[in-house]
Every structure is written in C-alpha cells, then in structure tokens.
Motif scaffolding. Sequence first.
Motif, PDB file in Angstrom:
ATOM      1  N   ARG A   1     -48.782  29.143  -0.346  1.00  0.00           N
ATOM      2  CA  ARG A   1     -48.253  29.003   1.007  1.00  0.00           C
ATOM      3  C   ARG A   1     -46.765  28.624   1.025  1.00  0.00           C
ATOM      4  O   ARG A   1     -46.099  28.778   2.051  1.00  0.00           O
ATOM      5  CB  ARG A   1     -49.049  27.941   1.776  1.00  0.00           C
ATOM      6  N   ILE A   2     -46.270  28.098  -0.088  1.00  0.00           N
ATOM      7  CA  ILE A   2     -44.870  27.662  -0.119  1.00  0.00           C
ATOM      8  C   ILE A   2     -44.080  28.356  -1.234  1.00  0.00           C
ATOM      9  O   ILE A   2     -42.983  27.915  -1.586  1.00  0.00           O
ATOM     10  CB  ILE A   2     -44.769  26.129  -0.287  1.00  0.00           C
ATOM     11  N   ALA A   3     -44.623  29.447  -1.773  1.00  0.00           N
ATOM     12  CA  ALA A   3     -43.982  30.133  -2.902  1.00  0.00           C
ATOM     13  C   ALA A   3     -42.559  30.576  -2.563  1.00  0.00           C
ATOM     14  O   ALA A   3     -41.640  30.471  -3.391  1.00  0.00           O
ATOM     15  CB  ALA A   3     -44.825  31.324  -3.340  1.00  0.00           C
ATOM     16  N   ASP A   4     -42.341  31.047  -1.340  1.00  0.00           N
ATOM     17  CA  ASP A   4     -41.009  31.523  -0.956  1.00  0.00           C
ATOM     18  C   ASP A   4     -40.006  30.375  -0.880  1.00  0.00           C
ATOM     19  O   ASP A   4     -38.828  30.544  -1.231  1.00  0.00           O
ATOM     20  CB  ASP A   4     -41.077  32.270   0.378  1.00  0.00           C
ATOM     21  N   ILE A   5     -40.463  29.209  -0.438  1.00  0.00           N
ATOM     22  CA  ILE A   5     -39.567  28.048  -0.350  1.00  0.00           C
ATOM     23  C   ILE A   5     -39.181  27.590  -1.748  1.00  0.00           C
ATOM     24  O   ILE A   5     -38.006  27.270  -2.012  1.00  0.00           O
ATOM     25  CB  ILE A   5     -40.242  26.898   0.421  1.00  0.00           C
ATOM     26  N   ILE A   6     -40.148  27.560  -2.643  1.00  0.00           N
ATOM     27  CA  ILE A   6     -39.887  27.141  -4.023  1.00  0.00           C
ATOM     28  C   ILE A   6     -38.892  28.082  -4.683  1.00  0.00           C
ATOM     29  O   ILE A   6     -37.972  27.649  -5.396  1.00  0.00           O
ATOM     30  CB  ILE A   6     -41.212  27.098  -4.819  1.00  0.00           C
ATOM     31  N   THR A   7     -39.044  29.383  -4.440  1.00  0.00           N
ATOM     32  CA  THR A   7     -38.139  30.382  -5.021  1.00  0.00           C
ATOM     33  C   THR A   7     -36.728  30.244  -4.468  1.00  0.00           C
ATOM     34  O   THR A   7     -35.740  30.412  -5.189  1.00  0.00           O
ATOM     35  CB  THR A   7     -38.667  31.803  -4.738  1.00  0.00           C
ATOM     36  N   LYS A   8     -36.610  29.905  -3.208  1.00  0.00           N
ATOM     37  CA  LYS A   8     -35.311  29.843  -2.535  1.00  0.00           C
ATOM     38  C   LYS A   8     -34.494  28.639  -2.962  1.00  0.00           C
ATOM     39  O   LYS A   8     -33.258  28.696  -3.004  1.00  0.00           O
ATOM     40  CB  LYS A   8     -35.537  29.812  -1.022  1.00  0.00           C
ATOM     41  N   HIS A   9     -35.153  27.538  -3.300  1.00  0.00           N
ATOM     42  CA  HIS A   9     -34.436  26.289  -3.580  1.00  0.00           C
ATOM     43  C   HIS A   9     -34.573  25.900  -5.048  1.00  0.00           C
ATOM     44  O   HIS A   9     -35.687  25.704  -5.556  1.00  0.00           O
ATOM     45  CB  HIS A   9     -34.972  25.164  -2.696  1.00  0.00           C
ATOM     46  N   GLN A  10     -33.441  25.746  -5.706  1.00  0.00           N
ATOM     47  CA  GLN A  10     -33.426  25.414  -7.130  1.00  0.00           C
ATOM     48  C   GLN A  10     -33.694  23.935  -7.404  1.00  0.00           C
ATOM     49  O   GLN A  10     -33.813  23.530  -8.565  1.00  0.00           O
ATOM     50  CB  GLN A  10     -32.071  25.815  -7.737  1.00  0.00           C
ATOM     51  N   ASN A  11     -33.778  23.143  -6.367  1.00  0.00           N
ATOM     52  CA  ASN A  11     -34.010  21.703  -6.540  1.00  0.00           C
ATOM     53  C   ASN A  11     -35.472  21.315  -6.313  1.00  0.00           C
ATOM     54  O   ASN A  11     -35.794  20.148  -6.138  1.00  0.00           O
ATOM     55  CB  ASN A  11     -33.115  20.894  -5.595  1.00  0.00           C
ATOM     56  N   VAL A  12     -36.357  22.314  -6.316  1.00  0.00           N
ATOM     57  CA  VAL A  12     -37.796  22.062  -6.195  1.00  0.00           C
ATOM     58  C   VAL A  12     -38.442  22.266  -7.558  1.00  0.00           C
ATOM     59  O   VAL A  12     -38.278  23.312  -8.181  1.00  0.00           O
ATOM     60  CB  VAL A  12     -38.451  23.001  -5.159  1.00  0.00           C
ATOM     61  N   PHE A  13     -39.174  21.262  -8.010  1.00  0.00           N
ATOM     62  CA  PHE A  13     -39.800  21.304  -9.333  1.00  0.00           C
ATOM     63  C   PHE A  13     -41.296  21.036  -9.197  1.00  0.00           C
ATOM     64  O   PHE A  13     -41.718  20.179  -8.419  1.00  0.00           O
ATOM     65  CB  PHE A  13     -39.159  20.273 -10.261  1.00  0.00           C
ATOM     66  N   ILE A  14     -42.081  21.761  -9.970  1.00  0.00           N
ATOM     67  CA  ILE A  14     -43.532  21.598  -9.960  1.00  0.00           C
ATOM     68  C   ILE A  14     -43.968  20.940 -11.264  1.00  0.00           C
ATOM     69  O   ILE A  14     -43.572  21.368 -12.350  1.00  0.00           O
ATOM     70  CB  ILE A  14     -44.252  22.952  -9.798  1.00  0.00           C
ATOM     71  N   VAL A  15     -44.762  19.898 -11.142  1.00  0.00           N
ATOM     72  CA  VAL A  15     -45.355  19.244 -12.307  1.00  0.00           C
ATOM     73  C   VAL A  15     -46.870  19.381 -12.182  1.00  0.00           C
ATOM     74  O   VAL A  15     -47.444  19.010 -11.149  1.00  0.00           O
ATOM     75  CB  VAL A  15     -44.965  17.752 -12.379  1.00  0.00           C
ATOM     76  N   GLU A  16     -47.509  19.912 -13.197  1.00  0.00           N
ATOM     77  CA  GLU A  16     -48.948  20.148 -13.142  1.00  0.00           C
ATOM     78  C   GLU A  16     -49.710  19.100 -13.937  1.00  0.00           C
ATOM     79  O   GLU A  16     -49.258  18.643 -14.988  1.00  0.00           O
ATOM     80  CB  GLU A  16     -49.271  21.548 -13.692  1.00  0.00           C
ATOM     81  N   GLN A  17     -50.872  18.719 -13.407  1.00  0.00           N
ATOM     82  CA  GLN A  17     -51.769  17.829 -14.133  1.00  0.00           C
ATOM     83  C   GLN A  17     -53.194  18.080 -13.659  1.00  0.00           C
ATOM     84  O   GLN A  17     -53.416  18.648 -12.586  1.00  0.00           O
ATOM     85  CB  GLN A  17     -51.388  16.368 -13.903  1.00  0.00           C
ATOM     86  N   GLU A  18     -54.159  17.672 -14.464  1.00  0.00           N
ATOM     87  CA  GLU A  18     -55.546  17.722 -14.023  1.00  0.00           C
ATOM     88  C   GLU A  18     -55.730  16.728 -12.885  1.00  0.00           C
ATOM     89  O   GLU A  18     -54.997  15.749 -12.764  1.00  0.00           O
ATOM     90  CB  GLU A  18     -56.493  17.375 -15.178  1.00  0.00           C
ATOM     91  N   ASN A  19     -56.715  16.981 -12.041  1.00  0.00           N
ATOM     92  CA  ASN A  19     -56.933  16.122 -10.880  1.00  0.00           C
ATOM     93  C   ASN A  19     -57.193  14.677 -11.308  1.00  0.00           C
ATOM     94  O   ASN A  19     -58.147  14.392 -12.020  1.00  0.00           O
ATOM     95  CB  ASN A  19     -58.102  16.641 -10.044  1.00  0.00           C
TER      96      ASN A  19
END
Length: 322
Positions: A52-70
């Motif tokens: 739902r927010i893939a386009d926002i993440i692509t547009k802004h270089q200051n957005v970072f995703i950190v993944e972890q198990e729940n």
Amino acid sequence: MSNYKLTIIVPVYQVENYIRACVESIFMQGLNDDDFEVILVDDGTRDDSFGRIADIITKHQNVFIVEQENQGLSAARNTGLDKATGEYVLFLDSDDLLVANSLEPLLQDAFQHHSDLVVANFIKQDDQSISNGEKIPTALYRSSTVAGIDLFVNHLNPRECYVWRTLYRKSFLDEHNLRFIPGIYFEDVPFTTECYLKASCCVKTSHLFYIYRQRPGSICSAISKEKVMGFHQGMARLWELKDRMSLTEEQNHKLMEILFATFSIEVWYITHNPELMAERKSIINDLKQHIPHLRFTNGIKQRLVSLMFRLMPSAYLKIRSL
C-alpha cells in the motif's frame, strides 16, 4: 554525529487499511527529506501493508525498512531505536497520523533547549472523523522548559503514558539504556515513567501534533491472559524504580499513583472478560510472583483495595465483576 535531526519509527503489523494515511502524514510536515529519516519496522506482517505504500517508499530516499519476525510492538520499537541515527526520535503508531505541518516547532524547541524530552499534545479521532478530514483545533504555540522530575510529578497522567506524544533525544535514551520491555502489553507506562524520572531539561507544550485513531471493535475482547499477565512485568519495573531510585515523598506518591492506575486497568480488563475471570487465580499468582510485597497506601481507597486484594484477591475480583 547524527545523520538526521529526527528519526520517525513506525512499527508495521497487519495495518494495510491504515498505513498509507500514516506515512502520508509524515511527508506533510514541510520538512526537508535530508533532515529526517523514517524507519518502518516490518514486524512480520502478513498483509499488504508494504504494498500500500510501495510508491512512497520508492519516492523518498530517507525511508528505510527493517525486517524481523513478529515479536510485538515493544521489540519493534527497540529495533527501530537501535537503527535510528537521528538526534531526536519520534515513535509513530502505524494506525495513527501526524497533524500537517506540526513537527517543526517541536524540533525548534528541542534543539534550542537541547531537551531530553519534548512533550506535546494529541487529539482522539475515529475513522469517520479522519476520513472526513475533520478540522483540527489550532491555538497559539506556547511552551515552557521544566525539569523531568517536575514533569513527572505535576504533568504525567497515569492513564495517558503514551510514548508517541514525545520527542526523545536519542543520546539521552542510550545513555540511560532506556528501552521497551519486549513482549508485554501496556509497555508505554514503565518506559514513560522512567524517562520522566531520569530526564533533565524538558519542554512541555500544548501544541497539538498527533492524531490518536480510535479503531472500532472491543479492546477488552482482544485482551488475552498472556497480555494481562504482561502488565505484571511493567508493574514490577515500576516497583523496582521505587526501590532503586532515591525518590522524595512527593515523587514516591506519584509513582504509586501510576502503579495503582495500572493495577486498576488490569482489574477492569479481568472483571469485564469472563474468560479472564475464569483464570483469575493463576493471574493473581503471577502478579504476586512479580511483586510479592505489592501495597497501595495513597489514601483510604487504595489502602482498602490493597487490603482486600491481599487477603481475598479472588473474591475481590468477583465482587468487582458484579
């Protein structure tokens, strides 16, 4: 040296219907992308939140995703905090929003006073109010500098220990090793209490910057035995603070008010949920294991509740449920 002025930490778990509005509100602050970073902590979400927010993440270089198990909200916040490089940190829940163009004055106060904490205001809105773009009240921006202890004694509402209403200086949190207790419910209370007790220079303002979304459905029905028992770890941390820190009589009185408020909320959950009432003896035993000498002494009401709970805890809960 910090790379950014601000880090906004957003834990993400099963919020596909809310996450876009949340992230969009971040980029409605009038801030330069070079001044802040957004850390989205994927706490093992299984829905389409990130789609739902893939386009926002692509547009802004200051957005970072950190993944972890729940691992839950506390662990997700800790993960984001460990990755944060901003001088200040804001925790934003993924179903809530920021008021447009509201962060700049808080940041100005934070840097002007080198504040450990900047505590601001919030408004509660339901889905319909948010969807309709209900007008947010505005007022002249006023703020004052206070010591953390004064903030604790005179301004901390035991039932509103919301971590997201505050900007935190990252080095202050690191210096005092302030983190959330993993895996517990109601984790805001011990974290906020300890922050207020240990902070030096703080800013208190009535400036409204945060929209706390009131989601539909019964909160009580979603409370499990494990979540209720998680209260006990938070209460034990508060009790430990009482024993560990050299508090004045006034400060100790306020800490006990916070403990009693947390205890009262737990009692409410138990007595309004038949499944929890059926498990009340094991819940009581768990609380007594965490805080064997739990007592409330601020006034007649607390003393009476404390006596009843100590002598006949199961019967006390049964009476409260009627």
